[in-house]
Design an enzyme around this catalytic site. Structure first.
Site, PDB file in Angstrom:
ATOM      1  CE1 TYR A   1      51.255  76.280  25.261  1.00 49.95           C
ATOM      2  CE2 TYR A   1      49.106  75.237  25.141  1.00 49.95           C
ATOM      3  CZ  TYR A   1      50.042  76.105  24.626  1.00 49.95           C
ATOM      4  OH  TYR A   1      49.744  76.788  23.469  1.00 49.95           O
ATOM      5  CD  GLU A   2      54.009  71.054  25.359  1.00 53.44           C
ATOM      6  OE1 GLU A   2      54.835  70.199  25.733  1.00 53.44           O
ATOM      7  OE2 GLU A   2      52.882  70.756  24.943  1.00 53.44           O
ATOM      8  N   GLY A   3      55.734  72.579  30.193  1.00 58.33           N
ATOM      9  CA  GLY A   3      56.675  72.928  31.259  1.00 58.33           C
ATOM     10  C   GLY A   3      56.503  74.380  31.628  1.00 58.33           C
TER      11      GLY A   3
END
Length: 589
Positions: free
Chosen positions: A431-433
């Site tokens: 997550y978050e890239g």
């Protein structure tokens, strides 16, 4: 077999002795009245450690065994979670580094980073809530109107309200340009319709309001990511006097069934299934992605810290078990391979902490330092963000997995709690890239935009540390110099290879990017361990008999001997990125 207790001695050592927060930040106008230094650091860390160990940590297994649930548009949090979140807010921890003009504590980011480590080591699923809320508040602070700041920030900073970010949609993944959520202008607001998935702490009853930041497209928006806008969509509308108004048309549809972080309600959120959710533009129309990245960059640093946090928790549990478990007539900590695993875990964890804390200081300087250094410091933190997010979370998986291995078969049994660290941390590279996106960002944007100039500035600092090691009279420091110098030389060579590939064949540079990110992370970790060893040696030379300093030097030496050689393997992969990775036919995979 042990419960989480924050490693406050190492934390204090880094903040006050290695990074010297008092000297670096204490005289800055934003911090001059706070009395930065050991007394403040000790008081803050001791209180945070009590909250983390006594209140949050006991709920880690509770949340894992009793996940958040959703029924009839209402989320029920894991037992005890809502009370713990209220205690975080009441203690001022959620807004500890936020603007004091809007209800924050105004302290340096380094203290927020330390707190983030503690909350997430104690209970990663719960620690996500304040982490994402702080990021949402930061985006409003950076891009909101004064009226929006006055409406939302104080209550978000104090934990009375919480915030979320809503990016991802089913079928879109990281390609935000194809999102379907729409925003139609209506007077002084917009009507939002659409559905978002994977929304961390998307709904709960812990706070009286939830402030959703939602990406959506206007009817006449340009195609792709250039046509995305960002909107504030409160769960409850806010009246002009600040009181809560009617319920907005935003509801949780369900909570995801996940591998880990079960206590975190990861929601599918529906906006506007009835009359349409009311939203307010944040920033400018069609500039939403840039506004959201203010929040995402903050979140990426904190996700890296989550990798560190899971490592510390797994390490503590593994050490406690290894001291108690007897096999072959002796505790297993005395067995060579168990000792090896524990030392790998410890050295990597301390290296991660040192790097994350050092760059929290960089963030403080970028945001609140003298004007003449802010640009340089911002370029540096921009370079560090993908390394910290990517390297710390990859290493966090390794450390948590080793924690299971130290337990042997009992590690694979859920009742010991060792496996939960591995399951919880597994989301952090995603997550978050994803870490592939982080690696691409490091190479294509952060390295490529200035031809490696910022990376060279960091390399110059590493060379200065190597010179200090070589010049030291302490015989324990000399063995650290050669491995660090070799790792630096390899990384500098790879930097040139990647820069050349960016010009000649970007696909080769992208193929090398993950290996380059990992190589850089191991190098930076070794550098920060060496800095700590130098300070520890100075304390011993000044007459200290604290065994902590001896252990710090020994751990740095182990990292130099056993971990830094990994850089050579990554260097070989970077050098070979133009080979089979490029030519291998896809149909053979």
């Amino acid at each position: 077999m042990g419960t989480y207790r924050a490693p406050v001695e190492d934390m204090n050592f880094l903040v006050d002795e290695v990074l010297d927060v008092e000297a670096v930040l204490g005289s800055l106008p934003d911090f001059a009245d706070y009395g930065l230094g050991p007394e403040l650091t000790t008081a803050l860390l001791d209180e945070a450690a009590k909250l983390a160990g006594d209140e949050l940590a006991p709920l880690r297994r509770v949340g894992d065994e009793h996940p958040a649930t959703c029924a009839d548009g209402v989320v029920t949090a894991s037992p005890g979670f809502e009370d713990a979140l209220n205690k975080l807010g009441e203690g001022g921890w959620i807004g500890i580094s936020s603007d004091a003009n809007y209800g924050g504590q105004g302290l340096p980011e380094i203290y927020n980073t330390v707190g983030t480590e503690m909350w997430n080591s104690a209970n990663l699923a719960l620690g996500l809530a304040p982490m994402l809320s702080s990021g949402a508040a930061l985006a409003i602070h950076a891009h909101g109107t004064e009226a929006q700041k006055q409406t939302y920030l104080e209550k978000m900073h104090t934990g009375q309200w919480m915030g979320t970010m809503n990016l991802t949609e089913s079928g879109a993944g990281s390609d935000l340009g194809v999102m379907k959520t729409r925003a139609v202008p209506e007077g002084d607001h917009y009507r939002i319709t659409g559905q978002k998935i994977y929304i961390t702490w998307g709904d709960h009853q812990a706070t009286e309001n939830i402030i959703h930041l939602v990406l959506a497209k206007l009817p006449d928006a340009p195609a792709g990511s250039r046509g995305i806008s960002l909107f504030i969509v409160p769960k409850f509308l806010v009246n002009e006097d600040g009181s809560l108004g009617e319920r907005n048309d935003v509801y949780p549809v369900s909570t995801e069934h996940k591998l880990g972080i079960h206590g975190s309600p990861t929601c599918v959120m529906a906006f506007g299934d009835n009359e349409g959710a009311i939203g307010y533009l944040l920033g400018e129309e069609n500039n939403g992605l840039a506004c959201m990245f203010t929040m995402m960059n903050e979140a990426r640093l904190k996700v890296g810290v989550q990798g560190l946090s899971a490592s510390e928790g797994a390490l503590q549990k593994a050490v406690a078990y290894a001291r108690e478990r007897v096999q072959g007539g002796k505790p297993i900590i005395e067995h060579a391979d168990v000792k090896r695993m524990l030392l790998v875990m410890r050295s990597l964890t301390e290296a991660m902490r040192a790097l994350a804390y050092a760059e929290a200081i960089t963030m403080d300087l970028a945001h609140r330092g003298p004007q003449e250094v802010r640009g340089e410091q911002q370029r540096r933190i921009d370079l560090m963000i993908p390394v910290i997010k990517g390297w710390l979370t990859e290493v966090g998986q390794e450390v948590a997995s080793l924690g299971v291995q130290v337990h042997g078969g009992m590690g694979y049994i859920e009742e010991t709690g060792a496996a939960q660290y591995l399951r919880d941390v597994r989301i952090t590279p995603i997550y978050e890239g994803t870490n592939g996106i982080q690696a691409a960002d490091l190479v294509a944007r952060k390295l490529g935009r200035d031809g490696g100039a910022t990376m060279e500035a960091v390399a110059a600092e590493i060379r200065a540390t190597i010179a200090q090691l070589e010049a030291s009279d302490d015989v324990r420091l000399a063995p650290l110099a050669a491995p660090l110098a070799a790792a630096l030389a390899e990384q500098e060579h790879c930097t040139q290879l990647v820069l050349a590939a960016l010009k000649e064949d970007a696909s080769v540079a992208m193929g090398a990017s993950f290996e380059y990110m990992m190589q850089t992370g191991y190098l930076f970790g070794g550098w920060q361990m060496a800095r700590s060893a130098l300070v520890a040696a100075g304390k011993l030379a000044a007459g200290s008999d604290n065994p902590f300093y001896e252990a710090k030097i020994a751990t740095a030496a182990f990292y130099a001997e056993q971990i830094l050689p990994r850089c050579a393997g990554h260097a070989g992969a970077v050098a070979g990125a133009a080979g089979q990775l490029q030519s291998f036919p896809l149909e053979w995979i």
